[in-house]
Scaffold this active site. Structure first.
Site: not given
Ligand code: MV4
Length: 448
Positions: A291, A202, A158, A237, A289
């Site tokens: 906000r 992940y 990330k 969302k 966040n």
């Molecule tokens: C992740 C994840 C899986 N594992 N981190 C996507 C948005 C960002 N705020 C963080 N996100 C994710 N981080 C780890 N370590 C999967 C996502 C993610 C996700 C998270 C929240 C809501 C929808 C999502 C859709 C795809 C991936």
């Protein structure tokens, strides 16, 4: 209390702030682009001022234009809403340099949480559970390999300047790591001008659970439970609910107190959201966040509070109007986001609203700046309404949602309303049994 505040936003959230201000006896100034001269927020505010041409970059995102509008109208404070300048630390600094109060956290706290590595280090230090991964940034592939072997594959890379789903790369095994690492860094450099990245384990099938917190800026803070926002498409969302169907009262209390203590220690001021992935009964912090969020009304519904009123109060130096022990979850609330978009691709569908009728009755709240004959301009976000329903329990909220969607009329443009009619037929939705991947999988099966 302030005599007058300026609202640096548009649409339903600008109207939301006008309403809170009016109930407090605070005058409001709307700002608008030339494309929004006929917008409802302009009509409902006490005063309005044009700040530029249609593109946001020259109007709602222009710090100089917004600050000039505040100076000219004599506004004592600025409410940023969400999006636009709401999480821009430089803007906050400029506002305060002009002797105007920013209704929200300090520039320092916004900057801290905007850098995702600093945010994670800070939350870790304050006792908030985080996703296993690198401690700080990873600058070399060799380090990335060592971290990934240690936490185990799959891993996600990330960008520290990313967030909200921007700048992430998955590596399922060591053969994918080099490519993921290099791509993540070069994309981060191109998108944010900052190539710093970090690595996390992940998580395969989590829920997105976010905790609403509120700080008084003086070391006091409360939590207002969680929202489950797992139903997303491309990191947008679609439906949010409170309380989370997977969270029991003891779990809520535990994570809520952890979050409230963390933001109290920071001396955080105003509304904020601590985002977690929730899998197998464990919370893993991902981002904060700084906000008010689009989905704040579900929290307002179940806790019976006005978060915008509280924002304005603490910005004016008053105490919050409730303590933690005054706050208890009452029933269940669901919000659906109604966007002017055409399925199956969710392509924006601006145009003239030929007929609009909002649903009503017990437990219904419609946050919208629509009216009959309104022309949705093509320049901005496609959110046109948020329908929020509240019931004594989740089944009652779902029944109310179905009933309210049946009453709603939005003619002239395509909208996401048919999507919600279809989702309300799905056993997984009715049972609250979904993860962050459920909606995209369902759309693949059902919308093509
Ligand atoms: C992740 C994840 C899986 N594992 N981190 C996507 C948005 C960002 N705020 C963080 N996100 C994710 N981080 C780890 N370590 C999967 C996502 C993610 C996700 C998270 C929240 C809501 C929808 C999502 C859709 C795809 C991936």
């Amino acid at each position: 209390m302030f005599r007058k505040i300026l609202i640096a936003n548009r649409g339903e959230i600008a109207l939301r702030v006008v309403r809170a201000a009016r109930e407090m006896g605070v005058a409001s100034v709307a700002v608008h682009s030339t494309a929004d001269a006929d917008a409802m927020h302009v009509r409902m505010a006490d005063e309005a001022i044009c700040i530029g041409p249609p593109p946001s970059s020259d109007s709602y995102l222009s710090m100089a234009a917004v600050l000039s509008a505040a100076e000219i109208t004599g506004a004592e404070a600025i409410h940023p809403g969400y999006g636009f300048l709401s999480e821009n630390a430089n803007f906050v600094q400029a506002v305060e340099d002009h002797g105007i109060k920013f209704i929200g956290p300090s520039a320092e706290h916004i900057r801290m949480m905007g850098d995702k590595i600093t945010a994670k280090e800070t939350m870790h230090r304050l006792g908030v559970p985080c996703v296993p991964g690198s401690v700080g940034g990873v600058a070399h592939l060799e380090t990335a390999q060592i971290v990934a072997r240690d936490i185990g594959y799959p891993v996600i890379i990330k960008a520290t300047a990313g967030g909200g789903g921007r700048g992430m790369k998955l590596a399922r095994s060591e053969d994918e790591l080099e490519n993921a690492f290099r791509t993540a860094r070069s994309e981060a450099k191109a998108a944010f001008g900052n190539d710093e990245v970090y690595i996390e384990k992940y998580l395969g099938r989590p829920r997105h659970i976010e905790v609403q917190i509120f700080g008084d800026g003086k070391g006091g803070a409360v939590h207002l439970g969680e929202r489950d926002c797992s139903l997303q498409r491309r990191h947008q969302k679609v439906l949010e609910e409170a309380p989370g169907p997977a969270i029991d009262p003891e779990t809520r209390e535990r994570i809520g107190q952890t979050c409230a203590k963390a933001v109290a220690d920071l001396g955080y001021e105003g509304a904020g959201t601590i985002e977690f992935l929730y899998e197998d009964g464990e919370f893993y912090f991902i981002e904060m966040n700084t906000r008010l969020q689009v989905e704040h009304p579900v929290t307002e519904a179940v806790f019976g509070v006005d978060l915008v009123r509280e924002q304005i109060r603490v910005a004016a130096g008053l105490p919050m109007s409730f303590r933690q022990e005054d706050l208890r979850v009452n029933g269940h609330a669901i919000e659906v986001r109604i966007n002017a978009e055409k399925l199956p691709n969710f392509s924006p569908c601006p145009g003239k609203i030929t007929q609009y009728h909002a649903p009503g009755g017990l437990g219904i709240r419609m946050d919208s700046a629509l009216y009959d004959g309104y022309r949705i301009p093509p320049y901005y976000d496609s959110l046109i309404a948020k329908l929020i329903v509240h019931g004594r329990d989740r089944p009652e909220a779902l029944a109310r949602l179905k009933r309210a969607l049946g009453e709603l009329i939005v003619d002239g443009v395509d909208s996401t309303v048919p999507l919600f009619h279809a989702l309300l037929q799905e056993p997984a939705i009715l049972q609250g049994d979904y993860t962050i991947h459920w909606l995209e999988d369902w759309l693949k099966r059902n919308v093509g």
